[in-house]
Design a protein around this motif. Structure first.
Motif, PDB file in Angstrom:
ATOM      1  N   GLY A   8       2.193   6.669 -14.272  1.00 17.08           N
ATOM      2  CA  GLY A   8       3.501   7.219 -13.938  1.00 17.08           C
ATOM      3  C   GLY A   8       4.324   6.400 -12.966  1.00 17.08           C
ATOM      4  O   GLY A   8       5.469   6.742 -12.684  1.00 17.08           O
ATOM      5  N   GLY A   9       3.748   5.340 -12.438  1.00 14.71           N
ATOM      6  CA  GLY A   9       4.527   4.505 -11.535  1.00 14.71           C
ATOM      7  C   GLY A   9       5.605   3.746 -12.278  1.00 14.71           C
ATOM      8  O   GLY A   9       5.665   3.748 -13.506  1.00 14.71           O
ATOM      9  N   GLY A  10       6.454   3.093 -11.522  1.00 16.31           N
ATOM     10  CA  GLY A  10       7.517   2.313 -12.134  1.00 16.31           C
ATOM     11  C   GLY A  10       8.591   1.986 -11.132  1.00 16.31           C
ATOM     12  O   GLY A  10       8.396   2.114  -9.915  1.00 16.31           O
ATOM     13  N   SER A  11       9.732   1.577 -11.645  1.00 17.50           N
ATOM     14  CA  SER A  11      10.869   1.213 -10.812  1.00 17.50           C
ATOM     15  C   SER A  11      11.954   2.271 -10.963  1.00 17.50           C
ATOM     16  O   SER A  11      12.236   2.734 -12.066  1.00 17.50           O
ATOM     17  N   VAL A  12      12.564   2.604  -9.853  1.00 14.20           N
ATOM     18  CA  VAL A  12      13.604   3.627  -9.852  1.00 14.20           C
ATOM     19  C   VAL A  12      14.603   3.307  -8.747  1.00 14.20           C
ATOM     20  O   VAL A  12      14.245   2.672  -7.744  1.00 14.20           O
ATOM     21  N   GLN A  13      15.822   3.745  -8.931  1.00 16.34           N
ATOM     22  CA  GLN A  13      16.819   3.553  -7.883  1.00 16.34           C
ATOM     23  C   GLN A  13      16.645   4.604  -6.794  1.00 16.34           C
ATOM     24  O   GLN A  13      16.138   5.708  -7.040  1.00 16.34           O
ATOM     25  N   LEU A 107     -14.428   9.716  -1.325  1.00 14.22           N
ATOM     26  CA  LEU A 107     -15.422   8.812  -1.883  1.00 14.22           C
ATOM     27  C   LEU A 107     -14.893   8.029  -3.087  1.00 14.22           C
ATOM     28  O   LEU A 107     -15.274   6.881  -3.298  1.00 14.22           O
ATOM     29  N   TYR A 108     -14.022   8.648  -3.861  1.00 17.18           N
ATOM     30  CA  TYR A 108     -13.602   8.042  -5.126  1.00 17.18           C
ATOM     31  C   TYR A 108     -12.127   7.677  -5.084  1.00 17.18           C
ATOM     32  O   TYR A 108     -11.301   8.443  -4.574  1.00 17.18           O
ATOM     33  N   TRP A 109     -11.823   6.518  -5.677  1.00 20.19           N
ATOM     34  CA  TRP A 109     -10.457   6.008  -5.669  1.00 20.19           C
ATOM     35  C   TRP A 109     -10.086   5.464  -7.043  1.00 20.19           C
ATOM     36  O   TRP A 109     -10.914   4.892  -7.748  1.00 20.19           O
ATOM     37  N   GLY A 110      -8.810   5.621  -7.380  1.00 21.43           N
ATOM     38  CA  GLY A 110      -8.290   5.004  -8.583  1.00 21.43           C
ATOM     39  C   GLY A 110      -7.843   3.580  -8.303  1.00 21.43           C
ATOM     40  O   GLY A 110      -7.936   3.098  -7.169  1.00 21.43           O
ATOM     41  N   GLN A 111      -7.330   2.930  -9.333  1.00 23.90           N
ATOM     42  CA  GLN A 111      -6.903   1.534  -9.222  1.00 23.90           C
ATOM     43  C   GLN A 111      -5.497   1.401  -8.664  1.00 23.90           C
ATOM     44  O   GLN A 111      -5.112   0.311  -8.228  1.00 23.90           O
ATOM     45  N   GLY A 112      -4.755   2.460  -8.680  1.00 23.01           N
ATOM     46  CA  GLY A 112      -3.422   2.424  -8.109  1.00 23.01           C
ATOM     47  C   GLY A 112      -2.328   2.252  -9.152  1.00 23.01           C
ATOM     48  O   GLY A 112      -2.555   1.709 -10.239  1.00 23.01           O
ATOM     49  N   THR A 113      -1.150   2.723  -8.801  1.00 26.47           N
ATOM     50  CA  THR A 113       0.035   2.549  -9.641  1.00 26.47           C
ATOM     51  C   THR A 113       1.210   2.206  -8.728  1.00 26.47           C
ATOM     52  O   THR A 113       1.388   2.819  -7.683  1.00 26.47           O
ATOM     53  N   GLN A 114       1.971   1.201  -9.121  1.00 25.99           N
ATOM     54  CA  GLN A 114       3.041   0.698  -8.268  1.00 25.99           C
ATOM     55  C   GLN A 114       4.301   1.540  -8.416  1.00 25.99           C
ATOM     56  O   GLN A 114       4.727   1.859  -9.540  1.00 25.99           O
ATOM     57  N   VAL A 115       4.893   1.854  -7.291  1.00 30.36           N
ATOM     58  CA  VAL A 115       6.196   2.519  -7.252  1.00 30.36           C
ATOM     59  C   VAL A 115       7.149   1.605  -6.502  1.00 30.36           C
ATOM     60  O   VAL A 115       6.870   1.210  -5.371  1.00 30.36           O
ATOM     61  N   THR A 116       8.258   1.270  -7.139  1.00 34.33           N
ATOM     62  CA  THR A 116       9.256   0.408  -6.525  1.00 34.33           C
ATOM     63  C   THR A 116      10.600   1.109  -6.542  1.00 34.33           C
ATOM     64  O   THR A 116      11.083   1.506  -7.607  1.00 34.33           O
ATOM     65  N   VAL A 117      11.167   1.280  -5.364  1.00 36.48           N
ATOM     66  CA  VAL A 117      12.466   1.938  -5.227  1.00 36.48           C
ATOM     67  C   VAL A 117      13.481   0.888  -4.802  1.00 36.48           C
ATOM     68  O   VAL A 117      13.265   0.181  -3.813  1.00 36.48           O
ATOM     69  N   SER A 118      14.563   0.771  -5.528  1.00 37.86           N
ATOM     70  CA  SER A 118      15.580  -0.230  -5.236  1.00 37.86           C
ATOM     71  C   SER A 118      16.918   0.431  -4.921  1.00 37.86           C
ATOM     72  O   SER A 118      17.174   1.579  -5.299  1.00 37.86           O
ATOM     73  N   SER A 119      17.755  -0.326  -4.254  1.00 42.79           N
ATOM     74  CA  SER A 119      19.071   0.216  -3.860  1.00 42.79           C
ATOM     75  C   SER A 119      20.093   0.004  -4.954  1.00 42.79           C
ATOM     76  O   SER A 119      19.874  -0.731  -5.905  1.00 42.79           O
TER      77      SER A 119
END
Length: 119
Positions: A8-13, A107-119
């Protein structure tokens, strides 16, 4: 062992919304979202512990954490996103107990998902 997969991560304004999902292989007593900016310490975003929700002050009123009825999918609805929310977001879980805002107690972790917010 609990395996976690974020999506669900991604780029958004700035001002926009995203919803993160975390699919878990098993139900867990503690599930939470943490985030990390490169070069900085990981910080808690929000957690559900035994059904009770907790939020970092920086996201209160903007983010909502929830779980589905099976309790194996964790969500993070992020509204009114700000530039400072840009980070890698990680799902974390512990089957038995945790301190909601202490990453080391999960104890348990996922690999992560990047969230990028831009102006």
């Amino acid at each position: 062992q609990v395996q976690l997969v974020e999506s669900g991560g991604g780029s958004v304004q700035a001002g926009g919304s995203l919803r993160l999902s975390c699919a878990a292989t098993h139900n867990a007593y503690c599930m939470g979202w943490f985030r990390q900016i490169a070069g900085k310490e990981r910080e808690v975003v929000a957690s559900i512990v035994g059904g009770r929700t907790y939020y970092a002050d920086s996201v209160k009123g903007r983010f909502t954490i929830s779980r589905d009825n099976s309790k194996t999918t964790l969500y993070l609805q992020m509204n009114s996103l700000q530039l400072e929310d840009t980070a890698m977001y990680y799902c974390a879980a512990d089957a038995w107990d945790c301190v909601w805002n202490v990453g080391g107690s999960y104890l348990y972790w996922g690999q992560g998902t990047q969230v990028t917010v831009s102006s």
